[in-house]
Enzyme design. Sequence first.
Site, PDB file in Angstrom:
ATOM      1  N   ASP A  58       0.820  -1.205   0.000  1.00  0.00           N
ATOM      2  CA  ASP A  58       0.000   0.000   0.000  1.00  0.00           C
ATOM      3  C   ASP A  58       0.856   1.258   0.000  1.00  0.00           C
ATOM      4  OD1 ASP A  58      -2.435  -1.248   0.028  1.00  0.00           O
ATOM      5  OD2 ASP A  58      -2.699  -1.171   2.193  1.00  0.00           O
ATOM      6  N   TYR A 122       8.010  -9.546   6.585  1.00  0.00           N
ATOM      7  CA  TYR A 122       7.756  -8.134   6.854  1.00  0.00           C
ATOM      8  C   TYR A 122       8.250  -7.779   8.251  1.00  0.00           C
ATOM      9  CZ  TYR A 122       4.594  -7.567   2.828  1.00  0.00           C
ATOM     10  OH  TYR A 122       4.070  -7.484   1.565  1.00  0.00           O
TER      11      TYR A 122
END
Length: 303
Positions: A58, A122
Amino acid sequence: MAGAPARYLVFFQYFGTSGVMETKSDQALVGVQNYLEKAAEQLKPSAPIKFHISSRTDSGVHALANAAHLDIQRAPGRAPFTGPQLLHGLNHFLKPEPIRILSAQRVSSTFHARFCALSRTYIYRLLLGCAHRSQIPVFEQDLCWAPPGGPLDIPAMRAAARLLLGTHDFSTFRSPRPEAAAQSPVRTLQLLQLQPGHGLLGQHHLHRGLEFWEVKVKSKSFLYRQVRRMVGALVAVGQGRLAPGQLQQLLELRDPRALPPHATAPPEGLFLHSVEYSPTDLAPPSAPAEEELCGLSRKEFIT
């Protein structure tokens, strides 16, 4: 007659000032993919180039090492680019954007950056000790999240994180957007740990009392906004707004509406750390694995 295009795997990093995926011409933000493909066109290929990106992030989410594959068809008589030539050429034309190619290498024509990935890791950076956003060091702005409300209960967060490890239906932690429901919600978390972190400059000696923590999570793939929603829920546990057992109950509800919207961690603290591949899938084009895609035959992949 032109030969077959050469396929390359590139690893690249970027600041998350815009989303990674290609954006339309009428959108205000320009995606990282747009910049990559614009740079590639400056290499004068004989056919348009498209980057097939492993992990879509995003706007606001950063990448230390994302991956993509691309095919480059050169004019007849022109040799394929070497990995170093492609790396330097793309970086030259990417300036001054905050995007850098880390490496480039030839791969088999059946390699796919998204489907061949074994795992994605992540890291979410948390900053504790800030009573107000103005206390965030200037070099950490938009690179971490400083949750309000004082210190976090780290042991409680770690206990809650253990409940999410393994294979589960993660519907509660996917985006409530209707299009997100098209994916299977079953995912396997191979790693979810909370560990001490550090400032980007090693230490901020003028900002005593600040603590950096990192949430590290690894899986073959994730649902849309899954990591940010899990981190937000873990922080809620650390703040005492949720008990670890309640996180288990939320998981079992399998309903994205069960998690309040404000429980989603903001994008700026999230970094795509790495994308991992099998050495077999990274074999050069002359390797005998040409007829298979990521360990699957062509027929298996199509079906």
